[in-house]
Design an enzyme around this catalytic site. Structure first.
Site, PDB file in Angstrom:
ATOM      1  N   LYS A 217       0.697  -1.687   8.412  1.00  7.26           N
ATOM      2  CA  LYS A 217       1.604  -2.717   8.032  1.00  7.26           C
ATOM      3  C   LYS A 217       1.115  -4.030   8.428  1.00  7.26           C
ATOM      4  O   LYS A 217       1.432  -5.090   7.584  1.00  7.26           O
ATOM      5  CB  LYS A 217       2.828  -2.388   8.628  1.00  7.26           C
ATOM      6  CG  LYS A 217       3.962  -3.484   8.702  1.00  7.26           C
ATOM      7  CD  LYS A 217       4.709  -3.688   7.424  1.00  7.26           C
ATOM      8  CE  LYS A 217       5.611  -4.585   7.263  1.00  7.26           C
ATOM      9  NZ  LYS A 217       5.963  -5.071   6.090  1.00  7.26           N
ATOM     10  N   CYS A 271       7.730 -12.408   7.909  1.00  5.06           N
ATOM     11  CA  CYS A 271       6.619 -11.325   7.855  1.00  5.06           C
ATOM     12  C   CYS A 271       5.236 -11.829   7.882  1.00  5.06           C
ATOM     13  O   CYS A 271       4.524 -11.888   8.618  1.00  5.06           O
ATOM     14  CB  CYS A 271       6.973 -10.255   6.595  1.00  5.06           C
ATOM     15  SG  CYS A 271       8.628  -9.625   6.521  1.00  5.06           S
TER      16      CYS A 271
HETATM   17  N1  SAJ Z   1       3.220 -17.719  -0.830  1.00  2.77           N
HETATM   18  C1  SAJ Z   1       2.203 -18.875  -1.129  1.00  2.77           C
HETATM   19  N2  SAJ Z   1       1.374 -18.480  -2.074  1.00  2.77           N
HETATM   20  C2  SAJ Z   1       1.344 -17.230  -2.781  1.00  2.77           C
HETATM   21  C3  SAJ Z   1       2.237 -16.183  -2.358  1.00  2.77           C
HETATM   22  C4  SAJ Z   1       3.111 -16.253  -1.346  1.00  2.77           C
HETATM   23  O1  SAJ Z   1       2.536 -19.866  -0.537  1.00  2.77           O
HETATM   24  O2  SAJ Z   1       0.548 -17.136  -3.635  1.00  2.77           O
HETATM   25  C5  SAJ Z   1       4.318 -17.934   0.188  1.00  2.77           C
HETATM   26  C6  SAJ Z   1       5.672 -17.768  -0.307  1.00  2.77           C
HETATM   27  O3  SAJ Z   1       6.021 -18.926  -0.997  1.00  2.77           O
HETATM   28  C7  SAJ Z   1       6.271 -17.602   1.001  1.00  2.77           C
HETATM   29  C8  SAJ Z   1       5.407 -16.786   1.935  1.00  2.77           C
HETATM   30  O4  SAJ Z   1       4.132 -16.927   1.123  1.00  2.77           O
HETATM   31  O5  SAJ Z   1       6.602 -18.773   1.868  1.00  2.77           O
HETATM   32  C9  SAJ Z   1       5.771 -15.376   1.789  1.00  2.77           C
HETATM   33  O6  SAJ Z   1       6.056 -14.827   0.393  1.00  2.77           O
HETATM   34  P1  SAJ Z   1       5.898 -13.388  -0.052  1.00  2.77           P
HETATM   35  O7  SAJ Z   1       6.584 -13.243  -1.527  1.00  2.77           O
HETATM   36  O8  SAJ Z   1       4.253 -13.572  -0.352  1.00  2.77           O
HETATM   37  O9  SAJ Z   1       6.021 -12.508   1.076  1.00  2.77           O
HETATM   38  P2  SAJ Z   1       7.440 -12.118   1.823  1.00  2.77           P
HETATM   39  O10 SAJ Z   1       7.446 -12.440   3.066  1.00  2.77           O
HETATM   40  O11 SAJ Z   1       8.850 -12.175   1.074  1.00  2.77           O
HETATM   41  O12 SAJ Z   1       7.284 -10.579   1.923  1.00  2.77           O
HETATM   42  C10 SAJ Z   1       5.929 -10.057   2.491  1.00  2.77           C
HETATM   43  C11 SAJ Z   1       5.598  -8.733   1.542  1.00  2.77           C
HETATM   44  N3  SAJ Z   1       4.182  -8.392   1.903  1.00  2.77           N
HETATM   45  C12 SAJ Z   1       2.995  -8.612   1.099  1.00  2.77           C
HETATM   46  O13 SAJ Z   1       3.141  -8.953  -0.097  1.00  2.77           O
HETATM   47  C13 SAJ Z   1       1.709  -8.103   1.543  1.00  2.77           C
HETATM   48  C14 SAJ Z   1       6.491  -7.450   1.274  1.00  2.77           C
HETATM   49  O14 SAJ Z   1       5.733  -6.559   0.635  1.00  2.77           O
HETATM   50  C15 SAJ Z   1       6.624  -6.947   2.787  1.00  2.77           C
HETATM   51  O15 SAJ Z   1       7.548  -5.847   2.780  1.00  2.77           O
HETATM   52  C16 SAJ Z   1       7.349  -8.022   3.528  1.00  2.77           C
HETATM   53  O16 SAJ Z   1       6.294  -9.102   3.840  1.00  2.77           O
HETATM   54  C17 SAJ Z   1       7.506  -7.676   5.174  1.00  2.77           C
HETATM   55  O17 SAJ Z   1       8.776  -7.364   5.368  1.00  2.77           O
HETATM   56  O18 SAJ Z   1       6.635  -7.263   5.792  1.00  2.77           O
END
Ligand code: SAJ
Length: 434
Positions: A217, A271
């Site tokens: 995780k 996360c």
């Molecule tokens: N972000 C970027 N660039 C990207 C992708 C994301 O700047 O290319 C930023 C987003 O804007 C945001 C942050 O990263 O601020 C996180 O966003 P996210 O959509 O990537 O992820 P979360 O935090 O909503 O959810 C994550 C997910 N983990 C992964 O994709 C590995 C989700 O599957 C997990 O279940 C969740 O964390 C968790 O609960 O741990």
């Protein structure tokens, strides 16, 4: 397995993971008691309502509460399966130390009602070793029960770790369809937990040991953080060189084995910006890359503030619209959001000149009080503001046609407007901050 009577289930912690999980388990026909420390959360759920925003969750909770399959309470009661989904924040020591006290409190609350045959599953994101700590606590609280890994005979209780990996905004769909890693304290524990998840998960359920599942995780989110850090570092390099990072990434991604993620104003949420520290805390000497990635992503927020400030100061009379406060697109979650931090910093510095557009907010968060900044809608902002700072890639911002923004000054931290004319973009080397 299908022929066995359905287990009764208790879900401890009714937040973003616990409540949707409780509702989906109830939908599968199991009787679920949700437990939470908040009386208002308990009352809201027992009315068939919800206290969090998540697509389709309201109708699902309403339905299972009405059918008598889901109820909520403050106190833990006997059940066959206990699912723990409580927060694992940082301790308040400023050193990113994981605080597993809520997990241990949940275990302490379950201990008195445990009976032989019960299964306990930890879902909270946890440092490696937490499931074993939970087992040790239960062993101390209930010496009358044989705990897994501590007895040569068949244990009375099964204990496993099974992290969620759902994306906010798609939780119900992903809870059902994503693959799951199920880590048992022993293989028998993993099989007991597997039997439970098989009742409502359509994705593959892969069994392993508890520590590997805990690490998996953390690794998933650290992997993402490191890759976003690469994109964010590229954006800072491109700014210094006067290049369009989006163009560079678009071109590089045409390589069959390159897939660079998107730069943004920093990494938010609860996360990805948190979990990598659990790895660093567990192995500080062995994790320089993961630690550095955290630093790069945090530094990107300050870079975004500096660039935005430069644009705001370029025309002291211009009205400025900050587009978005959420931590990512199309959700109403403003916690741990870099966009919110950038907008609030600009509001404190430039007061009434700052107009905030956030279609998912009814009012501005507290830190905007007294700054003079106002919440407005996208139409008004496009009419009244000369400078646009894109902080969140909400669909409603993405769809603003070129005609409505071609003549504005723009800083687009998310790259949502690739057709924005070069002349309207701030693409100058950043002045060295004093
Ligand atoms: N972000 C970027 N660039 C990207 C992708 C994301 O700047 O290319 C930023 C987003 O804007 C945001 C942050 O990263 O601020 C996180 O966003 P996210 O959509 O990537 O992820 P979360 O935090 O909503 O959810 C994550 C997910 N983990 C992964 O994709 C590995 C989700 O599957 C997990 O279940 C969740 O964390 C968790 O609960 O741990």
């Amino acid at each position: 397995m299908r022929g066995e009577p359905l287990p009764t289930v208790s879900v401890i912690g009714l937040g973003y993971i616990g409540l949707p999980t409780a509702a989906i388990v109830a939908r599968a026909g199991m009787r679920v008691r949700g437990v939470d420390v908040s009386q208002s959360v308990v009352d809201t759920i027992n009315r068939g309502e919800i206290h969090i925003e998540e697509v389709d969750l309201d109708g699902l909770v309403h339905g299972v509460v009405q059918r008598g399959l889901l109820s909520a309470a403050l106190a833990v009661a006997p059940a066959d399966v206990f699912v723990i989904a409580v927060p694992t924040p940082f301790a308040r020591d400023g050193r990113h130390t994981p605080d597993i006290s809520y997990v241990l409190d949940a275990a302490r609350a379950i201990a008195p009602v445990l009976k032989p045959g019960d299964t306990i599953i930890l879902e909270s994101t946890s440092p490696v070793g937490t499931t074993a700590d939970l087992r040790d606590l239960l062993a101390a609280e209930r010496p009358d029960l044989a705990m897994p890994g501590l007895t040569s005979g068949t244990p009375d209780i099964a204990i496993a770790y099974c992290p969620e990996r759902v994306l906010p905004g798609r939780i119900l769909e992903e809870l059902t369809n994503n693959d799951r890693s199920i880590g048992g304290i022993t293989p028998r524990c993993a099989r007991k937990a597997l039997a439970f998840y098989k009742r409502f998960v359509r994705g593959a359920c892969v069994t392993t040991d508890a520590a590997s599942a805990e690490m998996t995780k953390l690794v998933e989110n650290a992997y993402r953080d490191v890759n976003i850090a690469f994109a964010n570092e590229l954006s800072i390099i491109s700014d210094a060189m006067g290049l369009d990072v989006w163009e560079v990434i678009r071109l590089a991604n045409r390589h069959p084995r390159v897939n660079i993620l998107n730069p943004g104003p920093g990494v938010g949420g609860h996360c990805i910006a948190v979990d990598p520290w659990f790895i660093v805390h567990g192995a500080p000497e062995q994790s320089p890359l993961i630690r550095t990635a955290r630093g790069v992503n945090d530094a990107k927020i300050h870079h975004a503030i500096a660039r935005a400030a430069q644009l705001v100061e370029a025309d002291p009379h211009a009205r400025v619209a900050c587009l978005g406060l959420a931590f990512k697109a199309n959700i109403d979650d403003f916690r741990e959001s870099p966009a919110r931090l950038v907008a609030a910093t600009l509001a404190r510095r430039y007061g009434q000149r700052i107009h905030i557009v956030e279609p998912y907010a009814a009012e501005l968060p507290r830190e905007f009080d007294g700054t003079g900044a106002c919440l407005t809608d996208i139409d008004t902002a496009l009419e009244q503001c000369d400078t646009l700072i894109v902080l969140v890639d909400h669909d409603v911002f993405r769809s603003v046609p070129l005609a409505e923004r071609a003549h504005k000054r723009v800083y687009d931290t998310r790259g949502i407007w690739p057709d924005q004319p070069e002349a309207s973009l701030e693409r100058v080397e950043l002045r060295k901050a004093g």
